[in-house]
Structure formats: structure tokens, C-alpha cells
Motif scaffolding. Structure first.
Motif, PDB file in Angstrom:
ATOM      1  N   GLN A   1       0.728  12.204   2.696  1.00 52.08           N
ATOM      2  CA  GLN A   1       0.278  13.174   3.687  1.00 52.08           C
ATOM      3  C   GLN A   1       0.856  14.539   3.349  1.00 52.08           C
ATOM      4  O   GLN A   1       1.994  14.645   2.889  1.00 52.08           O
ATOM      5  CB  GLN A   1       0.738  12.760   5.089  1.00 52.08           C
TER       6      GLN A   1
ATOM      7  N   PRO B   1      -3.816  13.967   6.018  1.00 52.13           N
ATOM      8  CA  PRO B   1      -3.877  12.907   5.012  1.00 52.13           C
ATOM      9  C   PRO B   1      -4.292  13.487   3.669  1.00 52.13           C
ATOM     10  O   PRO B   1      -4.903  14.548   3.582  1.00 52.13           O
ATOM     11  CB  PRO B   1      -4.925  11.939   5.562  1.00 52.13           C
TER      12      PRO B   1
ATOM     13  N   THR C   1       0.872   5.629   1.030  1.00 51.22           N
ATOM     14  CA  THR C   1       0.197   6.700   1.754  1.00 51.22           C
ATOM     15  C   THR C   1       0.802   8.029   1.325  1.00 51.22           C
ATOM     16  O   THR C   1       1.985   8.100   0.968  1.00 51.22           O
ATOM     17  CB  THR C   1       0.348   6.559   3.281  1.00 51.22           C
TER      18      THR C   1
ATOM     19  N   GLU D   1      -5.595  12.551  -0.612  1.00 55.76           N
ATOM     20  CA  GLU D   1      -6.155  11.629  -1.595  1.00 55.76           C
ATOM     21  C   GLU D   1      -5.861  12.189  -2.976  1.00 55.76           C
ATOM     22  O   GLU D   1      -6.210  13.328  -3.280  1.00 55.76           O
ATOM     23  CB  GLU D   1      -7.667  11.474  -1.414  1.00 55.76           C
TER      24      GLU D   1
ATOM     25  N   HIS E   1       0.839  -1.194   0.000  1.00 55.97           N
ATOM     26  CA  HIS E   1       0.000   0.000   0.000  1.00 55.97           C
ATOM     27  C   HIS E   1       0.875   1.246   0.000  1.00 55.97           C
ATOM     28  O   HIS E   1       2.075   1.190   0.306  1.00 55.97           O
ATOM     29  CB  HIS E   1      -0.960   0.010   1.199  1.00 55.97           C
TER      30      HIS E   1
END
Length: 304
Positions: A33, A273, A31, A275, A29
Motif C-alpha cells: 500500500q 492499494p 500486500t 499493484e 500472500h
């Protein structure tokens, strides 16, 4: 008669320097930020595989710093990781261009603080200094050698709380070279430089050479007598300085390894966070995770 078709002109597109590698096939995965320090906003991107984690810091697509460390089954992290790259890029933040030097220094403090807080099991990072100075479009002068033999401690030791991985070997080398300096005649040194006219033209240069007890003392004087461009041109001519460091002092300075401890950093910043490269906007009934590091305190806040 069959005639082969004319070859098509194929233009190969090369990735821009500093572009983050796409996730590998074994990536579990990722991520992203958003990290903010004052009026500077950047991105921390993580690629997680079964065996390691790579952290990039920069924009959503361009990195200025990347770090890799390994882990075992059960997320047991190895205590030593690798600081792969430190580079300056004006596009390493969302809006205003980065300032070379000041903002690079700030990013290093942020990523080290982040690593210590989020992955405290990683106790130190190794970093190999391959920096060099270009002269006439050639990377010929080791900046690490120039710094060590004119001022002493390297930039990494002075600014990044780093220490040499083989510090004892370094001090033994310097002791040996100090003895060698006292045994090398002025004529012997001039021969090593190829009778460089710039050096020979410096006032009282032979007198100074013969009175200096160490190479650092002599090269520091040389640096004080020449402006930066002239010094670089002088030391780069026919690569004599690098060859002198390697051949006569017997120390390979292009590739010195440093150790950096993330726990020695403490920078205040804010995380959000993301997206698809954009900060997540909080909506009603949805919590937004945000934390601020402030003087070693890790705070988790929830906003409804």
C-alpha cells in the motif's frame, strides 16, 4: 594429460543494505500500500505466512522499519511483536530523498499508528537497542550507554514513548552505581581510563569528579567540556568507556530492550492499494479503497 580448466572469476553480488527479503516459500500472500504524509510518499509491505506477519515500511524495495508478530490458527494475533529494525535510508520514499532524523521520526509514528489501527490485538513491541558510534572505522561506543550516563533517559524513552523492558533492574542498577561512584577514588577512576590525557587536561576535572555524587552528573560535566568529536574519541580510546560500563558498573548496555505501545501513537496519513509497486488508478465501475486516520478515527471511503 588432462589439464583442469582454469577457475572462472566469480563475482558474488551482495544485496544492498536495507533491501527487503523476498517472500519466503511459506508466504500465503503479500500486500503493498502507498502511504502519504504531507509531501512524503512511502510504501507499507506485508508478508503473511500461516504463523506470522512481517511489515516493512519504506519504498517498494528498500525498508527503513520492519516489524514481525506471530499469530495462531484462526488469525489470533499474539499481543507482543518485535520491532526488528529502525534505520535511515534516503531511498525510503518514492520521490524526494528522506531527511535523516525528522522523517525517520515521522515513519515510526506512521507505522505504529497503522499497526494499532489494523492489528489492535498487538499491544506492544519489543526493540533491542544495538546502536553504537563508529570511531576510526570501529563500532566501539554504545550510544545507549552514552545517553543514559550523560543525560538520563534514552532517545527511545524521550522520543518514542518507550520504556525499558526491565525497568526495575535498571533503577536498581543506577542506585548501585551511584553508591559505587561515591566509593571510587579519583585515582581509581583515572586508572580505569588508562590515564587518558584528554580527561586529565580538563579544567578542574579532579575537583569536579570528587564533588559529583553520581556517574550521570560527572559524565554530563565531561560532555559539557568537550565537543562531540573529541568526546567520542576520548571515550572510544581502547574501548575504556564500554569496558568501564560493563566491568565496573556491571551492566550490559549494548542490547537494552525497550517496550513500545502502538496505541500511544496517532499520526494522520492516507493509504492507497498498489499493484507491482504502483498506486492503483481508479477506473469506472471499480472501487478504490482509501482510508485516513484522523485523531483516532478510522474512515473508509469508496470512490466510483
Amino acid at each position: 594429460m588432462n589439464v583442469a580448466p582454469a577457475p572462472r572469476n566469480v563475482t558474488r553480488r551482495y544485496a544492498r543494505i536495507g533491501t527487503m527479503e523476498p517472500p519466503k516459500k511459506n508466504t500465503i500472500h503479500t500486500t503493498q500500500q502507498r502511504v502519504t504524509v504531507g509531501n512524503k510518499t512511502m510504501t507499507i509491505t506485508e508478508y503473511h505466512t500461516k504463523w506470522d506477519i512481517t511489515i516493512y515500511m519504506g519504498s517498494p524495495t528498500i525498508y527503513c522499519i520492519d516489524i514481525t508478530f506471530s499469530k495462531d490458527i484462526g488469525n489470533t494475533y499474539h499481543s507482543r511483536g518485535i520491532l526488528n529494525n529502525i534505520r535511515w535510508d534516503g531511498e525510503c520514499q518514492f520521490a524526494d530523498p528522506f531527511e535523516e532524523g525528522t522523517d525517520t521520526f515521522m515513519m515510526i509514528h506512521v507505522i505504529m499508528t497503522y499497526l494499532h489501527r489494523v492489528y489492535p490485538a498487538v499491544k506492544e513491541l519489543t526493540y533491542t537497542d544495538l546502536s553504537s558510534k563508529e570511531y576510526e572505522q570501529r563500532a566501539v561506543l554504545s550510544l545507549c550507554a552514552l545517553k543514559l550516563f550523560t543525560e538520563g533517559p534514552s532517545w527511545y524513552e524521550t522520543h518514542l514513548h518507550a520504556r525499558m523492558a526491565f525497568e526495575d533492574s535498571y533503577h536498581n542498577m543506577m542506585d548501585r552505581t551511584d553508591r559505587q561512584k561515591r566509593n571510587m577514588s579519583w585515582k581509581g577512576f583515572v586508572f580505569c581510563t588508562g590515564d587518558h590525557p584528554t580527561i586529565l587536561g580538563i579544567d578542574r576535572i579532579q575537583e569536579t569528579y570528587e564533588s559529583c555524587q553520581t556517574w550521570q552528573e560527572f559524565f554530563r560535566y565531561l560532555r559539557s567540556q568537550l565537543d562531540t568529536d573529541t568526546l567520542i574519541a576520548c571515550l572510544s580510546t581502547d574501548d575504556w568507556f564500554d569496558e568501564f560500563i560493563k566491568g565496573h558498573i556491571c551492566f550490559h548496555l549494548r542490547g537494552v530492550q525497550f517496550l513500545i505501545e502502538p496505541s500511544s501513537y496517532d499520526m494522520e496519513y492516507t493509504l492507497e492499494p498498489m499493484e507491482e509497486g504502483k498506486a492503483v488508478r481508479p477506473s469506472k465501475g471499480v472501487q478504490r479503497w482509501r482510508h485516513t486516520l484522523r485523531r483516532g478515527r478510522h474512515e473508509d471511503r469508496s470512490e466510483n
